[in-house]
Design an enzyme around this catalytic site. Structure first.
Site, PDB file in Angstrom:
ATOM      1  N   ASP A  57       0.823  -1.203   0.000  1.00 43.88           N
ATOM      2  CA  ASP A  57       0.000   0.000   0.000  1.00 43.88           C
ATOM      3  C   ASP A  57       0.867   1.267   0.000  1.00 43.88           C
ATOM      4  O   ASP A  57       2.034   1.240   0.405  1.00 43.88           O
ATOM      5  CB  ASP A  57      -0.873   0.047   1.264  1.00 43.88           C
ATOM      6  N   ASP A  58       0.257   2.344  -0.424  1.00 48.06           N
ATOM      7  CA  ASP A  58       0.729   3.733  -0.224  1.00 48.06           C
ATOM      8  C   ASP A  58       1.664   4.274  -1.302  1.00 48.06           C
ATOM      9  O   ASP A  58       2.007   5.445  -1.270  1.00 48.06           O
ATOM     10  CB  ASP A  58       1.391   3.935   1.140  1.00 48.06           C
ATOM     11  N   HIS A 108      -5.946   2.577  -3.733  1.00 45.33           N
ATOM     12  CA  HIS A 108      -5.920   2.701  -2.268  1.00 45.33           C
ATOM     13  C   HIS A 108      -6.546   4.017  -1.803  1.00 45.33           C
ATOM     14  O   HIS A 108      -6.308   4.444  -0.683  1.00 45.33           O
ATOM     15  CB  HIS A 108      -4.466   2.599  -1.801  1.00 45.33           C
ATOM     16  N   HIS A 112      -5.568   9.253   1.085  1.00 46.84           N
ATOM     17  CA  HIS A 112      -5.346   8.509   2.336  1.00 46.84           C
ATOM     18  C   HIS A 112      -6.101   9.093   3.520  1.00 46.84           C
ATOM     19  O   HIS A 112      -5.534   9.294   4.604  1.00 46.84           O
ATOM     20  CB  HIS A 112      -3.858   8.414   2.666  1.00 46.84           C
ATOM     21  N   HIS A 203       3.974  -2.215   3.037  1.00 47.33           N
ATOM     22  CA  HIS A 203       3.948  -0.867   2.450  1.00 47.33           C
ATOM     23  C   HIS A 203       5.224  -0.619   1.657  1.00 47.33           C
ATOM     24  O   HIS A 203       6.317  -0.927   2.144  1.00 47.33           O
ATOM     25  CB  HIS A 203       3.807   0.192   3.550  1.00 47.33           C
TER      26      HIS A 203
HETATM   27 ZN    ZN Z   1      -2.299   3.150   3.441  1.00 46.43          ZN
END
Ligand code: ZN
Length: 251
Positions: A57-58, A108, A112, A203
Site C-alpha cells: 500500500d501507499d 488505495h 489517504h 507498504h
Molecule cells: Zn495506506
C-alpha cells in the site's frame, strides 16, 4: 505513533457499528479477525489455500518503490500494489513501471483519508478520482480497491462498486509502518497472521508512516519469501488468489 483498536464498519449482514477511532493505520476487525474472515472471507482477503496474496500500500514512491521492484524481480514474485491517486499523479512513470514489471495494480484511495471521516458522496468521489489517476498513470484498469486504514464505510463499498472495483482488505500484516519495525519483526508479524490462503499487507512507501520504515519491509521480503516457500506456499498477486465468487459484502 499509537495504533488504536479497531475501526469496524458494518457493511451489511447486520454488523453495523463503529468501534474506536480511525488512527494512523488503525487495524480493521474485518481485515484481521477470525470473525471478519467468517463474515466476509473474500473482503478479508481469504483465497486459495496454498497461495498467499502479497500486497503493498501507499505507493508509488520514487524513493522506495524501485527498490521493491528490484527485490521482487530477484525473488521472481509478483504482487499487487494498491496505489494512492495522489502518489500516482506525482510519479506516473513509476506507476507504469510497476505495471510493466508484471505486478497487479490496485487503488488505495486518493489522499489517504479514512472513509469514516467523509460523507458517502466524498468517499465515492475520492475513490473515483483515485481510480482515474491510477489507471491513467499505470496504463491499466485496476480491479481491486483497499481503503486507507482498512476502514470501509457503506459509502465506500458502493463507491468502489460504482468505480468498477472489488474491495479487499488483508488477513496478515507486517506492522512495517512503525519506526521500531525490523525485517525480523515484520516477518514474525506476518507469520503470526492468517497466511495460508491469506492476504499479506506491507507498504512500499513511508508517505503515511514513520520515515524510512519501508526499509524493514524491503529487507523482510527475501526472508518472508523463503519462509512462505518453505511452507509450500506460492506467493502472488490478489488476482491469482481465487477471490472470484461475488461476496455478499465485497461484490
Ligand atoms: Zn495506506
Amino acid at each position: 505513533m499509537t495504533v488504536r483498536p479497531a475501526v469496524v464498519v458494518g457493511v451489511g449482514l447486520g454488523v453495523v457499528g463503529t468501534v474506536g477511532v480511525a488512527a494512523h493505520v488503525a487495524p480493521s476487525l474485518v481485515a484481521l479477525s477470525s470473525v471478519g474472515r467468517r463474515i466476509s472471507p473474500r473482503l478479508a482477503g481469504v483465497g486459495l489455500r496454498g497461495h498467499v496474496a502479497l500486497t503493498f500500500d501507499d505507493g508509488p514512491d520514487p524513493t522506495s518503490t524501485p527498490h521493491f521492484l528490484r527485490v521482487l524481480d530477484a525473488l521472481d514474485v509478483h504482487a499487487t500494489f494498491f496505489m494512492l491517486g495522489d502518489m500516482a499523479r506525482r510519479a506516473p512513470s513509476l506507476a507504469a513501471e510497476v505495471a510493466a514489471a508484471g505486478h497487479e495494480i490496485g487503488v488505495h484511495g486518493d489522499t489517504h483519508r479514512s472513509q469514516l471521516r467523509l460523507s458517502p458522496r466524498a468517499v465515492a468521489d475520492d475513490i473515483s478520482r483515485a481510480r482515474d489517476a491510477v489507471a491513467s498513470a499505470s496504463g491499466v484498469e485496476p480491479v481491486w480497491f483497499r481503503p486507507p486504514y482498512g476502514t470501509l464505510s457503506l459509502g465506500g463499498v458502493r463507491g468502489a462498486r460504482r468505480a468498477g472495483l472489488r474491495s479487499v482488505l488483508w488477513t496478515a500484516w507486517g506492522r512495517d509502518w512503525r519506526a521500531e519495525a525490523t525485517p525480523r519483526s515484520v516477518v514474525a508479524d506476518v507469520l503470526h497472521g492468517y497466511v495460508d490462503g491469506g492476504t499479506v499487507l506491507l507498504h512500499d512507501s513511508d508517505c503515511t508512516s514513520a520515515p524510512e520504515c519501508w526499509y524493514s519491509a524491503l529487507e523482510a521480503l527475501p526472508i518472508l519469501a523463503d519462509e512462505l516457500r518453505g511452507r509450500g506456499l506460492r506467493v502472488g498477486p490478489v488476482g491469482e488468489h481465487g477471490i472470484l465468487i461475488p461476496d455478499p459484502v465485497a461484490a
